[in-house]
Each structure stands twice: as C-alpha cells, then as structure tokens.
Write an enzyme that holds these catalytic residues in place. Structure first.
Site, PDB file in Angstrom:
ATOM      1  N   ALA A 141      -9.413   4.916   3.442  1.00 46.06           N
ATOM      2  CA  ALA A 141      -9.505   6.372   3.341  1.00 46.06           C
ATOM      3  C   ALA A 141     -10.929   6.835   3.042  1.00 46.06           C
ATOM      4  CB  ALA A 141      -8.529   6.873   2.273  1.00 46.06           C
ATOM      5  N   HIS A 150       0.831  -1.214   0.000  1.00 42.62           N
ATOM      6  CA  HIS A 150       0.000   0.000   0.000  1.00 42.62           C
ATOM      7  C   HIS A 150       0.865   1.263   0.000  1.00 42.62           C
ATOM      8  CE1 HIS A 150      -3.074  -2.886   0.935  1.00 42.62           C
ATOM      9  NE2 HIS A 150      -3.990  -1.951   0.730  1.00 42.62           N
ATOM     10  N   GLN A 170      -7.778   8.445  -1.919  1.00 40.38           N
ATOM     11  CA  GLN A 170      -7.047   9.508  -1.218  1.00 40.38           C
ATOM     12  C   GLN A 170      -7.660  10.873  -1.515  1.00 40.38           C
ATOM     13  OE1 GLN A 170      -2.902   9.285  -0.525  1.00 40.38           O
ATOM     14  NE2 GLN A 170      -2.696   7.143  -1.115  1.00 40.38           N
TER      15      GLN A 170
HETATM   16  N1  LIG Z   1      -1.798   3.639   3.202  1.00 35.19           N
HETATM   17  C1  LIG Z   1      -3.096   3.494   2.925  1.00 35.19           C
HETATM   18  O1  LIG Z   1      -3.952   3.416   3.803  1.00 35.19           O
HETATM   19  N2  LIG Z   1      -3.423   3.444   1.615  1.00 35.19           N
HETATM   20  C2  LIG Z   1      -4.694   3.366   1.159  1.00 35.19           C
HETATM   21  N3  LIG Z   1      -5.904   3.499   1.874  1.00 35.19           N
HETATM   22  C3  LIG Z   1      -6.894   3.557   0.976  1.00 35.19           C
HETATM   23  O2  LIG Z   1      -8.093   3.715   1.223  1.00 35.19           O
HETATM   24  N4  LIG Z   1      -6.383   3.415  -0.282  1.00 35.19           N
HETATM   25  C4  LIG Z   1      -5.028   3.301  -0.233  1.00 35.19           C
HETATM   26  O3  LIG Z   1      -4.214   3.180  -1.142  1.00 35.19           O
END
Ligand SMILES: NC(=O)N[C@H]1NC(=O)NC1=O
Length: 175
Positions: free
Chosen positions: A123, A67, A88
């Site tokens: 996110a 990630h 994001q």
């Molecule tokens: N580091 C991290 O949480 N990355 C992510 N979270 C999310 O919802 N999409 C991502 O790429």
C-alpha cells in the site's frame, strides 16, 4: 538500528522487533533466527525471502491469507496491526468516500471468490486510485500468476518494514 545491535538481541527481543515484518507470520521470523548472527539487515530479509520461496503453494497462500483486506473489517474495527494501519492510512484508505469503500469492498470480495486468498499489494508504494486499478487488472490473472504477484508484494511490504526498523522506528506489533 544496526546489525550489531540486532545480533546482540535475545531471541525474544528479536521476535518482538521483527515478528511482524511479514504480516501476522511470526513463525517466519522465529525460523529465520536459526541463521543468526546475521551479516546485515539485508541478510535477514534474504533469509525471509528464501524461507517463503521454499514453501509449497499452500504455504504461500497461507501468508497471503494472514493479510487483512484493504479498507476492510479490521480497519473499521480498529484491529489492524500498527504496521498495516500506517500503510493503509498512507495509501489514503482511512479516508475513503462511501462510494470508494463500497467499490473496494466489492473488488475485495470478487478477488477472494476467484482466488481463495485476499488481494495483497504494498500500500505504501501505491494510493487508493492505483490500488483499485490494480485490483481490476489483477482480477484477470490466473491463480498461479496471482500467487506469485501477491508474494512479490508481501516482499515489498517486508522490505519497507525492515527499512523503517533500520531507521530506528521500533514498532509494537499491536495498537
Ligand atoms: N491486503 C493487503 O494488501 N494488505 C496490506 N498491504 C499493505 O501494504 N499492508 C497490509 O496490511
């Protein structure tokens, strides 16, 4: 997209559509294909979660390491996957003030130094304020707790990505 359409897909098509439901881990999608035909989209998710749950801790850590950082280098350079970029952006991470970007950068690096993998959170279910609050609070956890928590978040991200596909939004994995 319904499950009959999915079950008519070739393996290559399946991988094109579902290859990034776990960020940058097409191997998991490829492994889950062994269970086709699927009874439902939910069934695909369950197989994915089962696969993840059976991995040793190093495998789970590997998933977290696939990630990108939140508001990190890949966001700035435009090299995020399209899914991650949307997530994001939705959390407000593409429009941070200089101070917020610096705070997030510092928290990301403290987290990685402590745990050896990046901070992961769904996110889309959060926003920039909650994310920073969660980072501060999760920094207090011990590594085994944090591994579980990170993987829980990976599953939430996967669930929303599958939902988006089922709503007919087919996503290429790269911008
Ligand atoms: N580091 C991290 O949480 N990355 C992510 N979270 C999310 O919802 N999409 C991502 O790429």
């Amino acid at each position: 997209m319904d499950i009959h359409a999915v079950n008519r897909m070739s393996y290559e098509e399946f991988l094109d559509v579902f290859g990034n439901i776990i960020e940058k881990c097409p191997l998991i999608t490829a492994a889950v294909w062994s269970n086709h035909p699927f009874s439902s989209l939910n069934g695909i998710e369950e197989r994915v979660y089962e696969f993840i749950d059976h991995l040793p801790p190093s495998g789970k850590e590997g998933i977290l390491r696939c990630h990108p950082d939140l508001a990190g280098r890949e966001l700035t350079s435009g090299s995020l996957t399209i899914e991650s970029q949307q997530e994001q952006r939705q959390a407000g991470l593409t429009s941070l003030s200089t101070e917020e970007r610096e705070t997030l950068g510092l928290l990301n690096s403290q987290y990685k130094t402590k745990f050896g993998f990046p901070f992961v959170i769904c996110a889309k279910m959060s926003d920039k304020y909650k994310i920073m609050e969660e980072m501060r609070s999760r920094l207090q956890n011990d590594p085994s707790q944090e591994l579980l928590k990170g993987i829980e978040e990976v599953k939430k991200i996967c669930h929303l990505r599958v939902q988006q596909l089922s709503n007919g939004v087919g996503l290429p994995t790269k911008l």
